[in-house]
Design a protein around this motif. Structure first.
Motif, short mmCIF file in Angstrom:
data_model
loop_
_atom_site.label_atom_id
_atom_site.label_comp_id
_atom_site.label_asym_id
_atom_site.label_seq_id
_atom_site.Cartn_x
_atom_site.Cartn_y
_atom_site.Cartn_z
N PHE A 1 -17.07 -3.91 -2.25
CA PHE A 1 -17.36 -3.47 -0.88
C PHE A 1 -18.76 -2.88 -0.77
CE2 PHE A 1 -12.76 -2.56 -1.77
CZ PHE A 1 -12.29 -3.74 -1.21
N SER B 1 -9.24 -9.24 -2.76
CA SER B 1 -9.87 -7.93 -2.60
C SER B 1 -9.00 -6.98 -1.78
CB SER B 1 -11.24 -8.08 -1.92
OG SER B 1 -11.10 -8.64 -0.64
N GLU B 2 -7.87 -7.49 -1.23
CA GLU B 2 -7.01 -6.64 -0.41
C GLU B 2 -6.41 -5.51 -1.24
OE1 GLU B 2 -5.54 -5.58 3.34
OE2 GLU B 2 -7.07 -7.00 2.68
N THR B 3 -6.03 -5.81 -2.49
CA THR B 3 -5.49 -4.76 -3.37
C THR B 3 -6.55 -3.70 -3.60
OG1 THR B 3 -4.11 -6.42 -4.48
CG2 THR B 3 -4.38 -4.29 -5.58
N TRP B 4 -7.78 -4.11 -3.81
CA TRP B 4 -8.86 -3.14 -4.02
C TRP B 4 -9.09 -2.31 -2.75
CZ3 TRP B 4 -12.10 -7.60 -6.40
CH2 TRP B 4 -11.69 -7.79 -7.74
N ARG B 5 -8.90 -2.93 -1.61
CA ARG B 5 -9.05 -2.17 -0.36
C ARG B 5 -7.98 -1.08 -0.27
NH1 ARG B 5 -12.35 -3.45 3.40
NH2 ARG B 5 -12.49 -5.63 2.71
N TYR B 6 -6.76 -1.42 -0.68
CA TYR B 6 -5.70 -0.41 -0.76
C TYR B 6 -6.13 0.74 -1.67
CZ TYR B 6 -2.47 -3.95 1.15
OH TYR B 6 -1.85 -4.90 1.92
N HIS B 7 -6.62 0.37 -2.86
CA HIS B 7 -7.04 1.38 -3.83
C HIS B 7 -8.08 2.31 -3.22
CE1 HIS B 7 -5.88 -1.31 -7.52
NE2 HIS B 7 -4.83 -0.84 -6.88
N ALA B 8 -9.09 1.72 -2.60
CA ALA B 8 -10.18 2.53 -2.04
C ALA B 8 -9.67 3.44 -0.93
CB ALA B 8 -11.29 1.60 -1.53
N GLU B 9 -8.81 2.91 -0.06
CA GLU B 9 -8.29 3.70 1.05
C GLU B 9 -7.38 4.83 0.57
OE1 GLU B 9 -6.44 0.78 3.51
OE2 GLU B 9 -8.34 0.05 4.36
N LYS C 1 0.82 -1.22 0.00
CA LYS C 1 0.00 0.00 0.00
C LYS C 1 0.85 1.26 0.00
CE LYS C 1 -3.60 2.38 2.62
NZ LYS C 1 -4.40 2.38 3.87
N ASP D 1 -20.01 -0.36 -2.08
CA ASP D 1 -20.01 1.10 -1.96
C ASP D 1 -19.68 1.69 -3.33
OD1 ASP D 1 -17.29 0.65 -2.27
OD2 ASP D 1 -16.75 1.21 -0.22
#
Length: 313
Positions: free
Chosen positions: A208, A173-181, A142, A210
């Motif tokens: 997510f 989905s962890e990479t996408w969580r990084y992107h979103a954050e 991240k 959202d």
């Protein structure tokens, strides 16, 4: 993971289209390196590859070619720029023994170089989308992703909406969580570099539930029959994919790397890209970059039977 309805009655040009064609380009190698030239010279038994690395030659710098082609067709696309870490200055010594790192280093370019930074600004000013092409190992880092986003935005002078990870790398989905954050609103990494088709569904995704959206990749140019040798077959495959997209109200995302617009080394790929867009227009598709479609997707109304773009998977 859920599909996202694409009811977009606030925009007639989108809501009246039976499907969407999103155009993207991953800027992996805007310059042909000596290493690549040597490799192709040996594989093809063609020493002319070496001449293509001379200072006055630049066979992989195809931005003006793409801009001219898309201007002629009246469309815009997204360019995702890569900021691969320098092996010798940004990675530990132990990384020097890993072959993957050498492969990335051989094709590396400096995104802050004046020539690259200038074309980024020119593309943006003329209506093309600029996005992030996350470096090879950044999908699980991240801090690195955040840094790359910040550098690109400093060149651009504004925020970016999304992009795609190099080699389509994802850590679930962890990479996408990084992107979103980090503040990215979409990603286009979900897909295959060996197969084409709607294997990840016909709609975009909301992992997510959202406003963060995933655009599945439908086709990368290298997965298609070689249009230089099998032009009719390649067109038939594209025709079939477009028809399937229309029949299912799909969001169809395509990737054409800029170097494939060099007709001398990759004959037929530019013509196939033109055919894809022209045929999509004949089928009344909405055509453009993911970032331009994004607000219409995220600001959707309640799904209705009148929606022409589907959320089917």
């Amino acid at each position: 993971m859920h599909d996202l309805t694409t009811d977009v009655d606030d925009d007639t040009s989108v809501s009246n289209s039976p499907f969407a064609l999103c155009l993207t380009h991953d800027v992996d190698r805007p310059y042909k390196s000596l290493f690549q030239a040597l490799y192709y010279a040996l594989v093809d038994s063609d020493p002319s590859h070496l001449a293509s690395t001379l200072p006055e030659e630049n066979p992989y710098w195809q931005f003006e070619t793409i801009m001219s082609l898309e201007n002629d067709l009246g469309v815009r696309s997204a360019f995702y720029f890569l900021n691969e870490p320098d092996l010798f200055h940004e990675k530990p010594v132990q990384a020097w023994t890993q072959s993957d790192n050498w492969i990335q280093q051989m094709g590396r370019y400096d995104i802050t170089d004046s020539e690259v930074a200038s074309i980024i600004r020119t593309l943006n000013a003329d209506g093309w989308e600029i996005g992030l092409h996350g470096s090879y190992q950044s999908y699980s880092d991240k801090l690195r992703l955040t840094y790359e986003k910040a550098v690109l935005e400093s060149i651009l002078g504004e925020t970016i909406l999304g992009g795609r990870q190099h080699y389509l790398n994802l850590d679930g989905s962890e990479t996408w969580r990084y992107h979103a954050e980090m503040g990215l609103r979409y990603d286009a990494s979900l897909g295959s570099s060996t197969e084409y088709g709607f294997t990840n569904g016909y709609g975009v995704k909301r992992p997510f539930d959202d406003e963060f959206i995933v655009f599945p990749l439908t086709v990368m140019e290298t997965t298609l029959p070689d249009p230089g040798e099998h032009a009719e077959h390649a067109r038939t495959v594209c025709e079939r994919l477009l028809s399937e997209a229309r029949d299912h109200g799909a969001v169809m995302t395509v990737l054409w790397h800029p170097r494939y617009f060099n007709d001398q080394e990759f004959p037929g790929y530019a013509d196939l890209y033109r055919f894809l867009i022209e045929r999509a227009r004949e089928l009344d598709a909405w055509i453009g970059p993911p970032g331009e479609l994004y607000p219409h997707l995220v600001n959707r109304a309640t799904p209705t039977t009148s929606s022409k773009l589907s959320e089917r998977s």
